[in-house]
Each structure stands twice: as structure tokens, then as C-alpha cells.
Design a protein around this motif. Structure first.
Motif, PDB file in Angstrom:
ATOM      1  N   LEU A   3      -3.604  -2.632 -38.422  1.00  0.00           N
ATOM      2  CA  LEU A   3      -2.622  -1.552 -38.524  1.00  0.00           C
ATOM      3  C   LEU A   3      -3.023  -0.361 -37.658  1.00  0.00           C
ATOM      4  CD1 LEU A   3      -1.888  -1.809 -42.352  1.00  0.00           C
ATOM      5  CD2 LEU A   3      -0.367  -2.484 -40.461  1.00  0.00           C
ATOM      6  N   TRP A   4      -4.311  -0.057 -37.603  1.00  0.00           N
ATOM      7  CA  TRP A   4      -4.781   1.034 -36.742  1.00  0.00           C
ATOM      8  C   TRP A   4      -4.579   0.691 -35.281  1.00  0.00           C
ATOM      9  CZ3 TRP A   4     -10.115   2.095 -39.448  1.00  0.00           C
ATOM     10  CH2 TRP A   4      -9.880   2.727 -40.676  1.00  0.00           C
ATOM     11  N   ALA A   5      -4.857  -0.543 -34.894  1.00  0.00           N
ATOM     12  CA  ALA A   5      -4.696  -0.949 -33.496  1.00  0.00           C
ATOM     13  C   ALA A   5      -3.250  -0.773 -33.044  1.00  0.00           C
ATOM     14  CB  ALA A   5      -5.139  -2.401 -33.309  1.00  0.00           C
ATOM     15  N   VAL A   6      -2.317  -0.958 -33.966  1.00  0.00           N
ATOM     16  CA  VAL A   6      -0.902  -0.809 -33.652  1.00  0.00           C
ATOM     17  C   VAL A   6      -0.498   0.654 -33.601  1.00  0.00           C
ATOM     18  CG1 VAL A   6       1.450  -1.286 -34.447  1.00  0.00           C
ATOM     19  CG2 VAL A   6      -0.325  -3.011 -34.734  1.00  0.00           C
ATOM     20  N   ALA A   7      -0.822   1.417 -34.637  1.00  0.00           N
ATOM     21  CA  ALA A   7      -0.277   2.764 -34.805  1.00  0.00           C
ATOM     22  C   ALA A   7      -1.169   3.895 -34.289  1.00  0.00           C
ATOM     23  CB  ALA A   7       0.044   2.999 -36.279  1.00  0.00           C
ATOM     24  N   CYS A   8      -2.472   3.744 -34.391  1.00  0.00           N
ATOM     25  CA  CYS A   8      -3.393   4.817 -33.985  1.00  0.00           C
ATOM     26  C   CYS A   8      -4.719   4.201 -33.532  1.00  0.00           C
ATOM     27  CB  CYS A   8      -3.579   5.828 -35.101  1.00  0.00           C
ATOM     28  SG  CYS A   8      -3.936   5.132 -36.725  1.00  0.00           S
ATOM     29  N   PRO A   9      -4.712   3.562 -32.364  1.00  0.00           N
ATOM     30  CA  PRO A   9      -5.893   2.825 -31.907  1.00  0.00           C
ATOM     31  C   PRO A   9      -7.157   3.673 -31.775  1.00  0.00           C
ATOM     32  CG  PRO A   9      -4.230   2.957 -30.180  1.00  0.00           C
ATOM     33  CD  PRO A   9      -3.615   3.486 -31.429  1.00  0.00           C
ATOM     34  N   GLU A  10      -7.000   4.973 -31.643  1.00  0.00           N
ATOM     35  CA  GLU A  10      -8.190   5.841 -31.556  1.00  0.00           C
ATOM     36  C   GLU A  10      -9.036   5.775 -32.823  1.00  0.00           C
ATOM     37  OE1 GLU A  10      -4.800   8.202 -33.224  1.00  0.00           O
ATOM     38  OE2 GLU A  10      -5.006   6.907 -31.478  1.00  0.00           O
ATOM     39  N   ARG A  11      -8.454   5.366 -33.939  1.00  0.00           N
ATOM     40  CA  ARG A  11      -9.220   5.233 -35.189  1.00  0.00           C
ATOM     41  C   ARG A  11     -10.217   4.077 -35.128  1.00  0.00           C
ATOM     42  NH1 ARG A  11      -6.203   6.322 -40.669  1.00  0.00           N
ATOM     43  NH2 ARG A  11      -8.380   6.449 -41.273  1.00  0.00           N
ATOM     44  N   LEU A  12     -10.071   3.218 -34.138  1.00  0.00           N
ATOM     45  CA  LEU A  12     -11.004   2.110 -33.969  1.00  0.00           C
ATOM     46  C   LEU A  12     -12.302   2.567 -33.306  1.00  0.00           C
ATOM     47  CD1 LEU A  12      -8.512  -0.636 -32.755  1.00  0.00           C
ATOM     48  CD2 LEU A  12      -9.432  -0.304 -35.065  1.00  0.00           C
ATOM     49  N   GLY A  13     -12.342   3.832 -32.895  1.00  0.00           N
ATOM     50  CA  GLY A  13     -13.547   4.394 -32.290  1.00  0.00           C
ATOM     51  C   GLY A  13     -13.967   3.623 -31.059  1.00  0.00           C
ATOM     52  N   GLU A  14     -15.259   3.354 -30.960  1.00  0.00           N
ATOM     53  CA  GLU A  14     -15.808   2.662 -29.794  1.00  0.00           C
ATOM     54  C   GLU A  14     -15.251   1.255 -29.631  1.00  0.00           C
ATOM     55  OE1 GLU A  14     -19.984   0.866 -30.759  1.00  0.00           O
ATOM     56  OE2 GLU A  14     -19.789   2.768 -31.859  1.00  0.00           O
ATOM     57  N   HIS A  15     -14.657   0.711 -30.677  1.00  0.00           N
ATOM     58  CA  HIS A  15     -14.141  -0.660 -30.620  1.00  0.00           C
ATOM     59  C   HIS A  15     -12.710  -0.740 -30.087  1.00  0.00           C
ATOM     60  CE1 HIS A  15     -17.814  -1.740 -32.521  1.00  0.00           C
ATOM     61  NE2 HIS A  15     -17.533  -1.021 -33.585  1.00  0.00           N
ATOM     62  N   GLU A  16     -12.096   0.413 -29.823  1.00  0.00           N
ATOM     63  CA  GLU A  16     -10.749   0.418 -29.246  1.00  0.00           C
ATOM     64  C   GLU A  16     -10.725  -0.354 -27.927  1.00  0.00           C
ATOM     65  OE1 GLU A  16      -7.319   3.550 -27.688  1.00  0.00           O
ATOM     66  OE2 GLU A  16      -9.161   4.338 -28.574  1.00  0.00           O
ATOM     67  N   GLN A  17     -11.746  -0.157 -27.101  1.00  0.00           N
ATOM     68  CA  GLN A  17     -11.829  -0.851 -25.812  1.00  0.00           C
ATOM     69  C   GLN A  17     -11.970  -2.360 -26.008  1.00  0.00           C
ATOM     70  OE1 GLN A  17     -10.519   1.499 -23.923  1.00  0.00           O
ATOM     71  NE2 GLN A  17     -11.892   0.879 -22.283  1.00  0.00           N
ATOM     72  N   LEU A  18     -12.769  -2.761 -26.989  1.00  0.00           N
ATOM     73  CA  LEU A  18     -12.974  -4.183 -27.258  1.00  0.00           C
ATOM     74  C   LEU A  18     -11.661  -4.853 -27.654  1.00  0.00           C
ATOM     75  CD1 LEU A  18     -14.881  -6.604 -27.629  1.00  0.00           C
ATOM     76  CD2 LEU A  18     -15.261  -5.810 -29.969  1.00  0.00           C
ATOM     77  N   VAL A  19     -10.885  -4.182 -28.478  1.00  0.00           N
ATOM     78  CA  VAL A  19      -9.601  -4.731 -28.919  1.00  0.00           C
ATOM     79  C   VAL A  19      -8.638  -4.841 -27.735  1.00  0.00           C
ATOM     80  CG1 VAL A  19      -7.577  -4.310 -30.384  1.00  0.00           C
ATOM     81  CG2 VAL A  19      -9.870  -3.982 -31.304  1.00  0.00           C
ATOM     82  N   ALA A  20      -8.705  -3.892 -26.810  1.00  0.00           N
ATOM     83  CA  ALA A  20      -7.811  -3.896 -25.651  1.00  0.00           C
ATOM     84  C   ALA A  20      -8.285  -4.832 -24.536  1.00  0.00           C
ATOM     85  CB  ALA A  20      -7.678  -2.478 -25.107  1.00  0.00           C
ATOM     86  N   GLU A  21      -9.537  -5.226 -24.563  1.00  0.00           N
ATOM     87  CA  GLU A  21     -10.121  -6.059 -23.511  1.00  0.00           C
ATOM     88  C   GLU A  21      -9.404  -7.411 -23.434  1.00  0.00           C
ATOM     89  OE1 GLU A  21     -12.128  -7.653 -20.587  1.00  0.00           O
ATOM     90  OE2 GLU A  21     -12.532  -5.586 -21.185  1.00  0.00           O
ATOM     91  N   PRO A  22      -8.874  -7.768 -22.259  1.00  0.00           N
ATOM     92  CA  PRO A  22      -8.154  -9.042 -22.133  1.00  0.00           C
ATOM     93  C   PRO A  22      -8.988 -10.271 -22.489  1.00  0.00           C
ATOM     94  CG  PRO A  22      -7.739  -7.659 -20.218  1.00  0.00           C
ATOM     95  CD  PRO A  22      -8.810  -6.971 -21.027  1.00  0.00           C
ATOM     96  N   SER A  23     -10.295 -10.207 -22.305  1.00  0.00           N
ATOM     97  CA  SER A  23     -11.127 -11.381 -22.606  1.00  0.00           C
ATOM     98  C   SER A  23     -11.419 -11.533 -24.103  1.00  0.00           C
ATOM     99  CB  SER A  23     -12.442 -11.309 -21.832  1.00  0.00           C
ATOM    100  OG  SER A  23     -13.218 -10.208 -22.271  1.00  0.00           O
ATOM    101  N   THR A  24     -11.049 -10.546 -24.915  1.00  0.00           N
ATOM    102  CA  THR A  24     -11.245 -10.636 -26.360  1.00  0.00           C
ATOM    103  C   THR A  24     -10.129 -11.478 -26.974  1.00  0.00           C
ATOM    104  OG1 THR A  24     -12.311  -8.461 -26.474  1.00  0.00           O
ATOM    105  CG2 THR A  24     -11.391  -9.323 -28.522  1.00  0.00           C
ATOM    106  N   THR A  25     -10.511 -12.446 -27.762  1.00  0.00           N
ATOM    107  CA  THR A  25      -9.535 -13.216 -28.532  1.00  0.00           C
ATOM    108  C   THR A  25      -9.342 -12.480 -29.854  1.00  0.00           C
ATOM    109  OG1 THR A  25     -10.242 -15.295 -27.544  1.00  0.00           O
ATOM    110  CG2 THR A  25      -9.048 -15.439 -29.634  1.00  0.00           C
ATOM    111  N   ARG A  26      -8.153 -11.944 -30.067  1.00  0.00           N
ATOM    112  CA  ARG A  26      -7.823 -11.170 -31.264  1.00  0.00           C
ATOM    113  C   ARG A  26      -7.063 -12.065 -32.242  1.00  0.00           C
ATOM    114  NH1 ARG A  26      -7.563  -8.686 -26.720  1.00  0.00           N
ATOM    115  NH2 ARG A  26      -5.521  -9.533 -26.257  1.00  0.00           N
ATOM    116  N   LEU A  27      -7.508 -12.064 -33.496  1.00  0.00           N
ATOM    117  CA  LEU A  27      -6.863 -12.886 -34.515  1.00  0.00           C
ATOM    118  C   LEU A  27      -6.523 -12.060 -35.746  1.00  0.00           C
ATOM    119  CD1 LEU A  27      -9.283 -15.928 -34.236  1.00  0.00           C
ATOM    120  CD2 LEU A  27      -6.911 -15.854 -33.440  1.00  0.00           C
TER     121      LEU A  27
END
Length: 128
Positions: free
Chosen positions: A11-35
């Protein structure tokens, strides 16, 4: 990296990705498989129906739209995942989180979660 997003992280990644802190980049990284586990979709539906989770659309519309936008794949709950919960130590009482831990353990996934208590299990947990 193969990353299982817990409900809050999704929900944070959708609405307020800055709440993911340092992991915001990891979630946005194309090589990351998000499930996203179907258990998280279930939790979102329950909390929305109880009035505890306001969303801009009904969960049946919002969750798939958000998954497509973030390129998040769905992770079904298998019987083996559900049954593996019985073997987990009682570090955590939330049944949704315990199921995510079991899935992560069985599938070799890291979990992105705001709940540091998940780190007590034998699973990699990234905490924003």
C-alpha cells in the motif's frame, strides 16, 4: 532480488513510496521481482470491508490496478504454505504475517515489512 511485499509495504509503494525509506529504490528497481501474496489481498479486502482501510476504489479494482502499475506479480497461497504456519515459532500472532513468513521461507523470498518482529523468524526481512 525476489521480494515479497507485505500489505503495508504494498500500500505504501502505491500511495506514498517515500515511506519505504531506503527500500524505495529496491522496489522500483527493474531487476527486482516484486510479489504480493493473495493473503495480503484478502487482508486488504477484510480491512476495507470493516471500514479500517479507506481506498480510492473497491479492493477488487484497486489491488489489481496497483499490481499492474507497480509490476507486482501475484503469489497464490498453496496448501503447503498454509500448513507450514503450524511449524513456525509463536513469535507473532498475526495470521496474515505468519503466512507471509511461511511463503517466504518455502520460496526463498525476502519480505519487505514495517514489522520488525518478523525478523525473529528465519527469513530475510527488510524494514523501512
Amino acid at each position: 532480488m525476489r521480494l515479497l511485499l507485505d500489505t503495508h509495504a504494498f500500500l505504501w509503494a502505491v500511495a506514498c513510496p517515500e515511506r519505504l525509506g531506503e527500500h524505495e529504490q529496491l522496489v522500483a528497481e527493474p531487476s527486482t521481482t516484486r510479489l504480493l501474496s493473495s493473503a495480503s489481498s484478502w487482508e486488504i479486502a477484510i480491512k476495507h470491508a470493516l471500514g479500517k482501510l479507506p481506498l480510492p476504489a473497491e479492493p477488487a479494482e484497486y489491488v489489481p490496478m496497483a499490481m499492474r502499475r507497480l509490476l507486482v506479480g501475484g503469489l497464490p497461497v498453496e496448501h503447503s504454505h498454509a500448513l507450514a504456519v503450524a511449524g513456525l515459532p509463536a513469535h507473532h500472532r498475526d495470521p496474515f504475517d505468519r503466512l507471509l513468513v511461511a511463503q517466504a521461507q518455502q520460496l526463498g523470498l525476502a519480505i519487505l515489512s514495517a514489522d520488525p518482529a518478523l525478523g525473529r523468524y528465519d527469513v530475510e526481512v527488510l524494514v523501512p
